[in-house]
Structures are given as structure tokens and as C-alpha cells.
Design a protein around this motif. Structure first.
Motif, short mmCIF file in Angstrom:
data_model
loop_
_atom_site.label_atom_id
_atom_site.label_comp_id
_atom_site.label_asym_id
_atom_site.label_seq_id
_atom_site.Cartn_x
_atom_site.Cartn_y
_atom_site.Cartn_z
N PHE A 39 0.83 -1.20 0.00
CA PHE A 39 0.00 0.00 0.00
C PHE A 39 0.86 1.25 0.00
O PHE A 39 0.61 2.19 -0.76
N ALA A 40 1.91 1.26 0.82
CA ALA A 40 2.79 2.43 0.89
C ALA A 40 3.50 2.65 -0.44
O ALA A 40 3.63 3.79 -0.91
N TYR A 41 3.98 1.59 -1.07
CA TYR A 41 4.66 1.73 -2.36
C TYR A 41 3.70 2.22 -3.44
O TYR A 41 4.08 3.02 -4.30
N LEU A 42 2.47 1.74 -3.42
CA LEU A 42 1.49 2.20 -4.41
C LEU A 42 1.18 3.67 -4.22
O LEU A 42 1.12 4.43 -5.19
N VAL A 43 0.98 4.09 -2.98
CA VAL A 43 0.68 5.50 -2.71
C VAL A 43 1.88 6.37 -3.09
O VAL A 43 1.75 7.38 -3.77
N ALA A 44 3.08 5.97 -2.66
CA ALA A 44 4.29 6.75 -2.96
C ALA A 44 4.53 6.79 -4.47
O ALA A 44 4.91 7.83 -5.02
N HIS A 46 2.29 6.60 -6.89
CA HIS A 46 1.32 7.49 -7.52
C HIS A 46 1.62 8.95 -7.22
O HIS A 46 1.42 9.82 -8.07
N LEU A 47 2.06 9.23 -6.00
CA LEU A 47 2.42 10.61 -5.68
C LEU A 47 3.62 11.07 -6.52
O LEU A 47 3.64 12.20 -7.03
N PHE A 48 4.61 10.21 -6.70
CA PHE A 48 5.76 10.55 -7.51
C PHE A 48 5.36 10.74 -8.97
O PHE A 48 5.81 11.69 -9.63
N ALA A 49 4.51 9.86 -9.48
CA ALA A 49 4.04 9.99 -10.87
C ALA A 49 3.24 11.29 -11.04
O ALA A 49 3.38 11.98 -12.06
N GLY A 50 2.42 11.64 -10.06
CA GLY A 50 1.67 12.89 -10.13
C GLY A 50 2.59 14.10 -10.10
O GLY A 50 2.36 15.09 -10.80
N PHE A 51 3.64 14.02 -9.31
CA PHE A 51 4.61 15.11 -9.25
C PHE A 51 5.31 15.29 -10.59
O PHE A 51 5.48 16.41 -11.07
#
Length: 63
Positions: A39-44, A46-51
Motif C-alpha cells: 500500500f505504501a509503495y502504491l501511494v508513494a 502514484h504521488l511521484f508519478a503525479g509530481f
């Protein structure tokens, strides 16, 4: 003369059917630590991809 146990024709280890249902269900679940890391890797991720997407959008508008 010693008695040799007859192998189970289904190939299941002897005594497996005596295990409680809870132990059998435990084999089907993911370890809790693995779920949290996933879950943490998926959230991180997606946040990196959004950035990165935001950087490219702002960069394209600046030209």
C-alpha cells in the motif's frame, strides 16, 4: 517388525485434516507487513508519478 504408515493416495501430509480451520485460512492471507508495504509503495508511486506529471505540465506551459 515395525509398521510403516501407508502413504495417503491424495498426497496430503498425514494429520493435515486435523488442523483447525483458522490455520488453513492463515495460508490464504498475505502477511500484514507485506500488505502495508504494498500500500505504501502504491501511494508513494502514484504521488511521484503525479509530481512528474505536474512538472511536465508546468514545463510545457512555460514554453
Amino acid at each position: 517388525m515395525s509398521e510403516n504408515p501407508v502413504p495417503d493416495p491424495a498426497g496430503t501430509p498425514a494429520g493435515r485434516e486435523d488442523l483447525p480451520a483458522r490455520a488453513m485460512n492463515q495460508e490464504k492471507k498475505f502477511p500484514r507487513g507485506l500488505v502495508i508495504r504494498l500500500f505504501a509503495y502504491l501511494v508513494a508511486g502514484h504521488l511521484f508519478a503525479g509530481f512528474l506529471y505536474l512538472l511536465f505540465e508546468l514545463g510545457a506551459r512555460g514554453q
